[in-house]
Design a protein around this motif. Structure first.
Motif, short mmCIF file in Angstrom:
data_model
loop_
_atom_site.label_atom_id
_atom_site.label_comp_id
_atom_site.label_asym_id
_atom_site.label_seq_id
_atom_site.Cartn_x
_atom_site.Cartn_y
_atom_site.Cartn_z
N ILE A 102 1.16 -0.83 0.16
CA ILE A 102 -0.19 0.15 0.00
C ILE A 102 0.99 1.36 -0.10
CG2 ILE A 102 -1.47 1.46 1.60
CD1 ILE A 102 -2.78 -0.84 2.23
N GLN A 103 2.23 1.58 1.01
CA GLN A 103 2.85 2.24 0.90
C GLN A 103 3.20 2.68 -0.56
OE1 GLN A 103 2.68 4.25 3.65
NE2 GLN A 103 4.29 6.18 3.32
N ALA A 104 4.03 1.85 -1.18
CA ALA A 104 4.19 1.59 -2.51
C ALA A 104 3.52 1.81 -3.21
CB ALA A 104 4.94 0.53 -2.82
N LYS A 105 2.25 1.59 -3.47
CA LYS A 105 1.14 2.37 -4.13
C LYS A 105 1.24 4.06 -3.79
CE LYS A 105 -1.30 -1.94 -5.19
NZ LYS A 105 -2.31 -2.00 -5.78
N LYS A 106 1.17 4.40 -2.57
CA LYS A 106 0.54 5.37 -2.28
C LYS A 106 1.28 6.00 -2.32
CE LYS A 106 0.15 8.90 1.53
NZ LYS A 106 1.15 8.45 2.86
N GLU A 107 2.95 6.26 -2.78
CA GLU A 107 4.63 7.04 -2.85
C GLU A 107 4.43 6.98 -4.49
OE1 GLU A 107 7.67 5.08 -1.02
OE2 GLU A 107 6.91 5.50 0.84
N GLN A 108 4.28 6.09 -6.08
CA GLN A 108 3.60 6.34 -6.78
C GLN A 108 2.67 7.41 -6.87
OE1 GLN A 108 5.48 5.05 -9.18
NE2 GLN A 108 4.49 6.12 -10.56
N LEU A 109 1.39 6.36 -6.48
CA LEU A 109 0.75 7.58 -7.12
C LEU A 109 0.94 9.50 -6.53
CD1 LEU A 109 -3.23 5.34 -6.06
CD2 LEU A 109 -2.09 6.16 -8.13
N GLU A 110 1.48 9.45 -5.54
CA GLU A 110 1.61 10.79 -5.33
C GLU A 110 2.52 11.53 -6.15
OE1 GLU A 110 3.39 10.45 -0.74
OE2 GLU A 110 1.02 10.91 -0.21
N LYS A 111 3.53 10.71 -6.81
CA LYS A 111 4.90 10.86 -7.33
C LYS A 111 4.21 11.73 -8.89
CE LYS A 111 8.87 8.87 -10.38
NZ LYS A 111 8.35 10.22 -11.77
N GLU A 112 2.63 10.73 -9.52
CA GLU A 112 2.36 11.04 -10.54
C GLU A 112 1.78 11.99 -10.79
OE1 GLU A 112 0.03 7.26 -11.42
OE2 GLU A 112 1.80 6.07 -11.94
N LEU A 113 0.91 11.75 -9.12
CA LEU A 113 -0.38 13.00 -9.02
C LEU A 113 1.15 14.26 -8.85
CD1 LEU A 113 -2.84 14.80 -8.59
CD2 LEU A 113 -1.70 13.83 -6.34
N LYS A 114 2.15 14.35 -8.75
CA LYS A 114 3.22 16.06 -8.49
C LYS A 114 3.67 16.08 -9.78
CE LYS A 114 6.89 17.23 -5.75
NZ LYS A 114 7.72 17.06 -4.95
N ASP A 115 3.63 15.05 -10.20
CA ASP A 115 4.46 14.69 -11.93
C ASP A 115 3.34 15.27 -13.04
OD1 ASP A 115 6.72 13.95 -11.17
OD2 ASP A 115 6.12 12.10 -11.75
N LEU A 116 1.69 16.16 -12.28
CA LEU A 116 0.49 16.00 -13.28
C LEU A 116 0.72 18.24 -13.60
CD1 LEU A 116 -2.48 14.11 -12.05
CD2 LEU A 116 -0.93 14.26 -14.05
#
Length: 71
Positions: free
Chosen positions: A57-71
């Motif tokens: 879950i933590q890895a998914k959260k970090e990936q989603l946060e990174k993707e959101l930041k990159d938008l």
């Protein structure tokens, strides 16, 4: 073994890939059905499974946060 993996997937809140990864870890440490019985009766092993789930879950959260930041 297939039925145990299917049970893991069906009862999982994760996607199929994550559930199969968890199932593969169970199989790697021994017979899957026996392992499930042991886990069900051992709070220490249940905690270890929860820790693995948390890491996913933590890895998914970090990936989603990174993707959101990159938008």
């Amino acid at each position: 073994m297939d039925l145990t993996l299917k049970k893991i997937v069906e009862e999982s809140t994760f996607n199929h890939k994550d559930a199969y990864e968890l199932g593969a870890k169970l199989i790697a440490i021994g017979d899957a059905e026996e392992t499930m019985e042991i886990i069900d009766s051992d709070p220490v092993l249940q905690k270890l499974i929860k820790q693995n789930e948390y890491k996913i879950i933590q890895a998914k959260k970090e990936q989603l946060e990174k993707e959101l930041k990159d938008l």
